[in-house]
Design an enzyme around this catalytic site. Structure first.
Site, PDB file in Angstrom:
ATOM      1  N   SER A 156       0.834  -1.203   0.000  1.00  0.00           N
ATOM      2  CA  SER A 156       0.000   0.000   0.000  1.00  0.00           C
ATOM      3  C   SER A 156       0.874   1.260   0.000  1.00  0.00           C
ATOM      4  CB  SER A 156      -0.966  -0.044   1.183  1.00  0.00           C
ATOM      5  OG  SER A 156      -1.978   0.915   1.065  1.00  0.00           O
ATOM      6  N   ASP A 258     -10.601  -3.526  -5.128  1.00  0.00           N
ATOM      7  CA  ASP A 258      -9.760  -2.519  -4.473  1.00  0.00           C
ATOM      8  C   ASP A 258      -9.774  -1.260  -5.318  1.00  0.00           C
ATOM      9  OD1 ASP A 258      -7.703  -0.966  -3.395  1.00  0.00           O
ATOM     10  OD2 ASP A 258      -6.200  -2.549  -3.453  1.00  0.00           O
ATOM     11  N   HIS A 288      -8.531  -4.636  -0.571  1.00  0.00           N
ATOM     12  CA  HIS A 288      -7.203  -4.076  -0.351  1.00  0.00           C
ATOM     13  C   HIS A 288      -6.517  -4.718   0.864  1.00  0.00           C
ATOM     14  CE1 HIS A 288      -4.303  -0.717  -0.733  1.00  0.00           C
ATOM     15  NE2 HIS A 288      -4.240  -0.751   0.592  1.00  0.00           N
TER      16      HIS A 288
END
Length: 316
Positions: A156, A258, A288
């Protein structure tokens, strides 16, 4: 233009999260807390500090197989958390698994977080550690041989750092050079500055707003706390004119359900077209960073096996 919307068809276990998860499924949230190191047979796990450019002590946690005494390749890892949360604990379990199964030295970085430390502090903390690891002092302290592999990666926000740092490291002539990159559920462009030529290929950020864990509202909240200018290449590395030679290989894990999905799919294609060898796994219907939320689900164990295979491939 390829249509990737089919990747977003929700996995039934994740609909109305967490109601449909199998009974007894453990769920994990992100936290800034750091615990004492938990010893594990077969691993040497240590912590120490390296000063950033402003003399702030950046805490590092290293993982190494106890039976590996020779200089190893290096994996430098940065956790996720939207630039505002996460810690050395966030990915402690999978990093232990990597260290046990792959002959590689792992360094996990505890960079500073927003809003106390706004952009570009977290990015610069990580870049400072990359530079230190490439130095003779860093290589000796870590007992690594970067000619065997110098991998940078993260999840991320950490994947976002990876993309920006890899470009700037190439520009400044970092030596030894990065050989491999790991992008796990990465974000690579602020929605407001998507290049016009790719706008019809980055649709998930607008269309996926019902997945657990990450929505457009939470993305906007994290962005406001991080306070990076949208057009800054350190936040939106997709805006670099070229991605050629930022490494030799890149591994991607992309979550199908996501908002950030399409950025990962696009960047993988661009790197491949510019000569990097790439490997990608797309997890249809999964949100995610699902592997960190429910690490004991079979699909999360599959993700970990894919990660082990991906890192081994990066080191070939």
């Amino acid at each position: 233009m390829a249509d990737f919307r089919h990747f977003a068809h929700p996995n039934p276990e994740w609909v109305e999260f967490p109601r449909n998860l199998p009974p007894g499924t453990k769920t994990c949230g992100l936290s800034r807390e750091r615990d004492e190191i938990r010893p594990q047979h077969g691993l040497t796990i240590e912590e120490f500090e390296i000063n950033a450019r402003d003399d702030y002590p950046i805490r590092l946690r290293t993982y190494r197989k106890q039976t590996c005494h020779d200089a190893l390749p290096l994996l430098l890892y940065m956790h996720g958390g939207g630039y505002v949360t996460g810690s050395l604990e966030t990915d402690d379990v999978p990093l232990r698994a990597v260290a046990l199964h792959v002959d590689v030295m792992i360094v996990s970085v505890e960079y500073r977080l927003a809003p106390e430390h706004k952009f570009p502090v977290g990015f610069e903390d990580c870049f400072d550690i990359v530079r230190w690891a490439a130095s003779l002092d860093g290589q000796q302290r870590l007992n690594v041989d970067l000619s065997k592999g110098f991998i940078l990666g993260g999840t991320s926000a950490g994947a976002n750092f990876t993309a920006g740092i890899s470009h700037l490291a190439l520009r400044e002539g970092l030596s030894p050079r990065l050989t491999g990159l790991i992008f796990l559920a990465g974000s690579f462009c602020h929605p407001d500055v998507r290049p016009e030529k790719y706008r019809d290929q980055i649709l998930s950020i607008d269309e996926i707003n019902d997945a657990p864990g990450l929505t457009r509202d939470s993305i906007n909240l994290f962005a406001s706390k991080y306070a990076a200018p949208p057009e800054d290449l350190r936040l939106s590395p997709l805006l670099f004119d070229s991605h050629k030679d930022i490494a030799k290989k890149a591994y991607f894990a992309v979550c199908g359900w996501d908002p950030r999905r399409d950025e990962g799919l696009l960047l993988e294609r661009l790197l491949r077209e510019e000569g990097l060898s790439t490997k990608i796994h797309v997890y249809t219907g999964l949100p995610h960073g699902f592997w960190g939320v429910c690490p004991d689900l079979p699909v999360s164990k599959t993700w970990l096996q894919h990660l082990l295979e991906g890192i081994s491939w990066l080191l070939e």
